[in-house]
Design a protein around this motif. Structure first.
Motif, PDB file in Angstrom:
ATOM      1  N   GLY A   1       2.774   3.703  13.058  1.00 41.42           N
ATOM      2  CA  GLY A   1       3.455   2.763  13.931  1.00 41.42           C
ATOM      3  C   GLY A   1       2.519   1.958  14.798  1.00 41.42           C
ATOM      4  N   GLY A   2       1.218   2.296  14.774  1.00 40.38           N
ATOM      5  CA  GLY A   2       0.259   1.609  15.623  1.00 40.38           C
ATOM      6  C   GLY A   2      -0.355   0.415  14.931  1.00 40.38           C
TER       7      GLY A   2
ATOM      8  N   ALA B   1      -9.579   3.342   6.628  1.00 40.18           N
ATOM      9  CA  ALA B   1      -8.466   3.546   7.548  1.00 40.18           C
ATOM     10  C   ALA B   1      -7.417   4.389   6.842  1.00 40.18           C
ATOM     11  CB  ALA B   1      -7.860   2.204   7.963  1.00 40.18           C
ATOM     12  N   ALA B   2      -6.848   5.352   7.550  1.00 41.12           N
ATOM     13  CA  ALA B   2      -5.806   6.199   6.982  1.00 41.12           C
ATOM     14  C   ALA B   2      -4.592   6.167   7.900  1.00 41.12           C
ATOM     15  CB  ALA B   2      -6.315   7.631   6.817  1.00 41.12           C
ATOM     16  N   LEU B   3      -3.411   6.002   7.328  1.00 43.41           N
ATOM     17  CA  LEU B   3      -2.184   5.842   8.102  1.00 43.41           C
ATOM     18  C   LEU B   3      -1.220   6.998   7.870  1.00 43.41           C
ATOM     19  CD1 LEU B   3      -1.476   2.048   7.442  1.00 43.41           C
ATOM     20  CD2 LEU B   3      -2.880   3.083   9.224  1.00 43.41           C
ATOM     21  N   TYR B   4      -0.598   7.434   8.963  1.00 44.78           N
ATOM     22  CA  TYR B   4       0.439   8.455   8.884  1.00 44.78           C
ATOM     23  C   TYR B   4       1.756   7.793   8.468  1.00 44.78           C
ATOM     24  CZ  TYR B   4      -2.569  11.469  11.816  1.00 44.78           C
ATOM     25  OH  TYR B   4      -3.588  12.212  12.329  1.00 44.78           O
TER      26      TYR B   4
ATOM     27  N   ASP C   1       8.084  -0.298  10.179  1.00 41.11           N
ATOM     28  CA  ASP C   1       6.860  -0.256  10.989  1.00 41.11           C
ATOM     29  C   ASP C   1       5.669   0.164  10.126  1.00 41.11           C
ATOM     30  OD1 ASP C   1       8.215  -0.913  13.329  1.00 41.11           O
ATOM     31  OD2 ASP C   1       8.576   1.188  13.851  1.00 41.11           O
ATOM     32  N   ALA C   2       5.892   1.191   9.302  1.00 41.21           N
ATOM     33  CA  ALA C   2       4.810   1.718   8.473  1.00 41.21           C
ATOM     34  C   ALA C   2       4.310   0.666   7.496  1.00 41.21           C
ATOM     35  CB  ALA C   2       5.293   2.961   7.721  1.00 41.21           C
TER      36      ALA C   2
ATOM     37  N   GLN D   1       7.335   5.282  -5.634  1.00 43.32           N
ATOM     38  CA  GLN D   1       7.251   4.034  -6.391  1.00 43.32           C
ATOM     39  C   GLN D   1       7.224   2.830  -5.451  1.00 43.32           C
ATOM     40  OE1 GLN D   1       6.676   3.681  -9.481  1.00 43.32           O
ATOM     41  NE2 GLN D   1       7.608   5.292 -10.725  1.00 43.32           N
ATOM     42  N   GLU D   2       8.031   2.867  -4.395  1.00 48.78           N
ATOM     43  CA  GLU D   2       8.046   1.773  -3.430  1.00 48.78           C
ATOM     44  C   GLU D   2       6.713   1.667  -2.702  1.00 48.78           C
ATOM     45  OE1 GLU D   2       9.289  -1.353  -0.934  1.00 48.78           O
ATOM     46  OE2 GLU D   2      10.040  -0.589  -2.845  1.00 48.78           O
ATOM     47  N   LEU D   3       6.150   2.806  -2.318  1.00 45.72           N
ATOM     48  CA  LEU D   3       4.876   2.794  -1.605  1.00 45.72           C
ATOM     49  C   LEU D   3       3.764   2.225  -2.478  1.00 45.72           C
ATOM     50  CD1 LEU D   3       3.553   3.539   1.074  1.00 45.72           C
ATOM     51  CD2 LEU D   3       3.134   5.835   0.173  1.00 45.72           C
ATOM     52  N   LEU D   4       3.851   2.444  -3.779  1.00 48.90           N
ATOM     53  CA  LEU D   4       2.830   1.922  -4.685  1.00 48.90           C
ATOM     54  C   LEU D   4       2.810   0.399  -4.707  1.00 48.90           C
ATOM     55  CD1 LEU D   4       3.042   4.377  -7.723  1.00 48.90           C
ATOM     56  CD2 LEU D   4       1.176   4.134  -6.079  1.00 48.90           C
ATOM     57  N   HIS D   5       3.929  -0.231  -4.359  1.00 43.87           N
ATOM     58  CA  HIS D   5       3.973  -1.689  -4.299  1.00 43.87           C
ATOM     59  C   HIS D   5       3.204  -2.228  -3.087  1.00 43.87           C
ATOM     60  CE1 HIS D   5       6.678  -2.051  -7.636  1.00 43.87           C
ATOM     61  NE2 HIS D   5       7.641  -1.381  -7.041  1.00 43.87           N
ATOM     62  N   HIS D   6       2.959  -1.357  -2.106  1.00 51.27           N
ATOM     63  CA  HIS D   6       2.373  -1.809  -0.846  1.00 51.27           C
ATOM     64  C   HIS D   6       1.003  -1.199  -0.557  1.00 51.27           C
ATOM     65  CE1 HIS D   6       6.276  -3.522   0.394  1.00 51.27           C
ATOM     66  NE2 HIS D   6       6.793  -2.445  -0.163  1.00 51.27           N
TER      67      HIS D   6
END
Length: 240
Positions: free
Chosen positions: A28-29, A40-43, A63-64, A100-105
């Motif tokens: 969210g940051g 960079a690694a994101l939660y 947000d993510a 699958q959705e995350l792989l698009h981003h």
């Protein structure tokens, strides 16, 4: 040594032990630029807002994804995200849809982490009180295996129990073998011959039967692997 029937528990322990990478910001940051060569690694955790609230996260799926887009602008090719599995009441199909959705981003690094219920957290209390069902380790194991297949199809290579990378994945490969870590003894030879545990140019991996073996060896393997790796690589890997 743990029994083979503990395969899901064995993988869970291995996955938790592998969760040792460096993170820069929460999802969210706003990520900030760092010197060249850093990652960079994101939660992210989940792309389902209900699951995020369950985990006590204050960011939303939107947000993510927005933060991920900004991170990729600042750290092109060097952004890592994670997706959690094995949450209470979580099902395989919807979770695979999130992947699958995350792989698009996402960029070129992704981690699959199984939920670990920690005593003292609200989620732990809800499960203990019966408000939420306990996570199903066999269901989590299925998510993990099917998630691995999805990532492999998308061009990712697995280099640790929980971690996957593509394109520049060679920089994560350990140039070690089990013999480098434990010596060329009879026990190591049996592990290799039976396909229970392998450490080579493709990374650290094991068979289903080897999960319990890996679980029993982790406390010894990880420190020795770190020491052997430091002796092999006197300087940091570029881009790592």
């Amino acid at each position: 040594m743990a029994l083979p029937g503990a395969r899901a528990r064995g993988w869970a322990a291995a996955a938790r032990a592998a969760q040792r990478r460096r993170r820069v910001e929460g999802a969210g940051g706003s990520p900030s630029p760092e010197p060249a060569g850093r990652r960079a690694a994101l939660y992210v955790h989940s792309l389902d807002n209900t699951e995020l609230r369950l985990l006590g996260r204050t960011h939303s799926a939107c947000d993510a994804l927005r933060t991920l887009a900004e991170a990729r602008r600042l750290f092109p090719g060097r952004v890592s995200v994670d997706l959690m599995l094995g949450l209470p009441a979580q099902q395989v199909g919807p979770w695979l849809g999130q992947l699958q959705e995350l792989l698009h981003h996402c960029d070129d690094h992704l981690s699959l982490y199984q939920l670990s219920l920690e005593r003292g957290t609200a989620l732990f209390a809800q499960v203990q009180q019966g408000v939420l069902p306990a996570p199903d380790p066999e269901l989590a194991a299925e998510m993990y295996q099917r998630g691995r297949a999805v990532l492999r199809e998308a061009g990712f290579r697995q280099y640790e129990v929980s971690n996957f990378a593509r394109n520049h994945w060679q920089q994560f490969e350990p140039q070690l073998t089990l013999c480098d870590v434990f010596g060329a003894n009879k026990e190591v030879q049996e592990l290799l011959e039976q396909g229970l545990l392998q450490l080579d140019h493709r990374g650290l991996r094991c068979s289903w039967e080897g999960l319990a073996v890996l679980d029993s060896l982790l406390l010894t393997l990880l420190p020795q692997l770190q020491e052997a790796w430091q002796q092999r690589t006197p300087s940091p890997v570029p881009g790592g």
